[in-house]
Design a protein around this motif. Structure first.
Motif, mmCIF file in Angstrom:
data_model
loop_
_atom_site.group_PDB
_atom_site.id
_atom_site.type_symbol
_atom_site.label_atom_id
_atom_site.label_comp_id
_atom_site.label_asym_id
_atom_site.label_seq_id
_atom_site.Cartn_x
_atom_site.Cartn_y
_atom_site.Cartn_z
ATOM 1 N N ARG A 70 3.400 -3.805 -7.590
ATOM 2 C CA ARG A 70 3.586 -5.006 -6.764
ATOM 3 C C ARG A 70 4.718 -5.840 -7.351
ATOM 4 N NH1 ARG A 70 -0.742 -4.953 -9.794
ATOM 5 N NH2 ARG A 70 -1.295 -6.706 -11.151
ATOM 6 N N VAL A 71 5.338 -6.624 -6.476
ATOM 7 C CA VAL A 71 6.402 -7.530 -6.898
ATOM 8 C C VAL A 71 6.142 -8.896 -6.285
ATOM 9 C CG1 VAL A 71 7.904 -6.758 -4.999
ATOM 10 C CG2 VAL A 71 8.907 -7.899 -6.989
ATOM 11 N N ARG A 72 6.270 -9.928 -7.120
ATOM 12 C CA ARG A 72 6.125 -11.295 -6.623
ATOM 13 C C ARG A 72 7.518 -11.874 -6.464
ATOM 14 N NH1 ARG A 72 3.000 -14.737 -10.551
ATOM 15 N NH2 ARG A 72 5.053 -15.193 -11.417
ATOM 16 N N LEU A 73 7.884 -12.184 -5.232
ATOM 17 C CA LEU A 73 9.213 -12.686 -4.915
ATOM 18 C C LEU A 73 9.330 -14.167 -5.282
ATOM 19 C CD1 LEU A 73 9.617 -10.907 -1.458
ATOM 20 C CD2 LEU A 73 10.533 -10.181 -3.676
ATOM 21 N N PRO A 80 3.147 -5.387 -2.097
ATOM 22 C CA PRO A 80 2.740 -4.134 -2.746
ATOM 23 C C PRO A 80 3.903 -3.155 -2.814
ATOM 24 C CG PRO A 80 1.805 -4.285 -0.539
ATOM 25 C CD PRO A 80 2.442 -5.610 -0.817
ATOM 26 N N VAL A 81 3.901 -2.336 -3.850
ATOM 27 C CA VAL A 81 4.987 -1.375 -4.075
ATOM 28 C C VAL A 81 4.385 0.020 -4.185
ATOM 29 C CG1 VAL A 81 6.856 -0.661 -5.611
ATOM 30 C CG2 VAL A 81 6.379 -3.096 -5.277
ATOM 31 N N SER A 82 4.901 0.948 -3.391
ATOM 32 C CA SER A 82 4.476 2.341 -3.469
ATOM 33 C C SER A 82 5.648 3.182 -3.956
ATOM 34 C CB SER A 82 3.988 2.838 -2.103
ATOM 35 O OG SER A 82 5.041 2.802 -1.153
ATOM 36 N N LEU A 92 16.918 7.168 1.019
ATOM 37 C CA LEU A 92 15.777 6.635 0.287
ATOM 38 C C LEU A 92 14.622 6.412 1.255
ATOM 39 C CD1 LEU A 92 14.752 5.652 -2.443
ATOM 40 C CD2 LEU A 92 15.610 3.382 -1.881
ATOM 41 N N ASP A 93 13.506 7.041 0.982
ATOM 42 C CA ASP A 93 12.383 7.071 1.917
ATOM 43 C C ASP A 93 11.519 5.819 1.758
ATOM 44 O OD1 ASP A 93 10.776 8.022 3.891
ATOM 45 O OD2 ASP A 93 9.733 9.495 2.652
ATOM 46 N N VAL A 94 12.066 4.682 2.175
ATOM 47 C CA VAL A 94 11.377 3.400 2.078
ATOM 48 C C VAL A 94 10.180 3.388 3.036
ATOM 49 C CG1 VAL A 94 11.636 0.910 2.403
ATOM 50 C CG2 VAL A 94 13.514 2.249 1.442
ATOM 51 N N PRO A 95 9.043 2.803 2.636
ATOM 52 C CA PRO A 95 7.893 2.744 3.551
ATOM 53 C C PRO A 95 8.260 2.098 4.886
ATOM 54 C CG PRO A 95 7.242 2.084 1.342
ATOM 55 C CD PRO A 95 8.734 2.234 1.315
ATOM 56 N N ASP A 96 7.699 2.619 5.977
ATOM 57 C CA ASP A 96 7.975 2.082 7.304
ATOM 58 C C ASP A 96 7.508 0.641 7.446
ATOM 59 O OD1 ASP A 96 9.068 4.495 8.048
ATOM 60 O OD2 ASP A 96 7.239 5.232 9.007
ATOM 61 N N ASP A 97 6.392 0.307 6.803
ATOM 62 C CA ASP A 97 5.811 -1.035 6.883
ATOM 63 C C ASP A 97 6.721 -2.017 6.140
ATOM 64 O OD1 ASP A 97 4.259 -3.339 6.807
ATOM 65 O OD2 ASP A 97 2.406 -2.284 6.303
ATOM 66 N N VAL A 98 7.208 -3.056 6.834
ATOM 67 C CA VAL A 98 8.106 -4.021 6.188
ATOM 68 C C VAL A 98 7.396 -4.844 5.121
ATOM 69 C CG1 VAL A 98 9.625 -4.204 8.187
ATOM 70 C CG2 VAL A 98 7.685 -5.791 7.964
ATOM 71 N N ASP A 99 6.062 -4.829 5.136
ATOM 72 C CA ASP A 99 5.295 -5.586 4.143
ATOM 73 C C ASP A 99 5.025 -4.782 2.882
ATOM 74 O OD1 ASP A 99 5.083 -7.903 5.704
ATOM 75 O OD2 ASP A 99 3.404 -7.056 6.839
ATOM 76 N N VAL A 100 5.583 -3.588 2.789
ATOM 77 C CA VAL A 100 5.414 -2.731 1.611
ATOM 78 C C VAL A 100 6.787 -2.296 1.124
ATOM 79 C CG1 VAL A 100 4.401 -0.598 0.706
ATOM 80 C CG2 VAL A 100 3.181 -1.910 2.466
ATOM 81 N N ALA A 101 7.026 -2.411 -0.177
ATOM 82 C CA ALA A 101 8.289 -1.980 -0.773
ATOM 83 C C ALA A 101 8.122 -0.599 -1.384
ATOM 84 C CB ALA A 101 8.746 -2.978 -1.834
ATOM 85 N N GLY A 102 9.243 0.052 -1.636
ATOM 86 C CA GLY A 102 9.220 1.372 -2.252
ATOM 87 C C GLY A 102 9.967 1.353 -3.579
#
Length: 217
Positions: A70-73, A80-82, A92-102
């Motif tokens: 996880r990252v706190r901005l 959350p970070v996966s 770069l296969d970034v998660p589709d959900d904009v609320d999740v970072a990769g």
């Protein structure tokens, strides 16, 4: 987003660079490959001179690196970070959900002493609107970001925000390089947006440096 035209482009050279930085087994010193026991000098220690060797212990200042979760901005928003890899075309296969970072698995981790900890997320999506990483488009130098892993956390201070063209990052190795000073690299898409040219034309790349050592929690 799953739309390829809005994906963050990372060329195959990124994967190759990461492979050079991976952990490898210790290699044998040069010149010792084919020695037999008769080739190795023998040094006999005087009887009774052997001293017990205390077991090695890890220094208290050393932590076991762990992948970020996880990252706190700067706004206080926790994202959350996966783990994220790259596609066959180098995207770069970034998660589709904009609320999740990769977090790019080829990069550094929380607690690593060197390299870029690369965390990326989409700036928006057609169905969800703006995502948390949109605040990076206006983040200022000196803002604080906290990166956390399971039982480990570290604070970072923003030092720069740069805009780089979408596409090949072959000339932007500082974004993902596993060498050099440890740093947190946050990436998202940035305007202008031009549908006829594939979507967002820029990447916002925010670089932050540690303000203290990683802490066990």
């Amino acid at each position: 987003m799953s739309v390829p035209t809005r994906a963050l482009m990372v060329t195959a050279c990124l994967v190759a660079a990461a492979g050079c930085a991976g952990t490898t087994d210790a290699t044998r010193p040069a010149g010792t490959g084919n020695r037999t026991s008769s080739d190795v000098p023998s040094h006999s220690a005087p009887a009774g001179s052997a001293q017990p060797v205390p077991p090695a212990r890890r220094a208290e200042s050393v932590v076991t690196p762990r992948r970020p979760t996880r990252v706190r901005l700067p706004s206080g928003r926790v994202v959350p970070v996966s783990g994220a890899g790259t596609t066959g075309s180098g995207v770069l296969d970034v998660p589709d959900d904009v609320d999740v970072a990769g977090w790019w698995r080829g990069g550094s981790r929380v607690g690593d002493p060197f390299g870029s900890i690369l965390v990326a997320a989409h700036v928006d999506s057609d169905s969800e609107g703006l995502g948390p990483f949109a605040e990076l488009l206006a983040v200022r130098e000196g803002a604080r970001v906290r990166l956390a892993a399971d039982g480990l956390g570290q604070d970072f201070e923003v030092r720069s925000r740069r805009l780089v063209p979408q596409g090949s990052l072959v000339d932007e190795g500082w974004i993902y390089d596993a060498g050099g000073a440890v740093r947190l690299t946050l990436v998202t898409c940035a305007p202008p947006y031009d549908a006829s040219r594939g979507g967002y034309q820029k990447l916002a790349v925010v670089t932050a440096v540690p303000v203290g050592p990683p802490e066990e929690s």
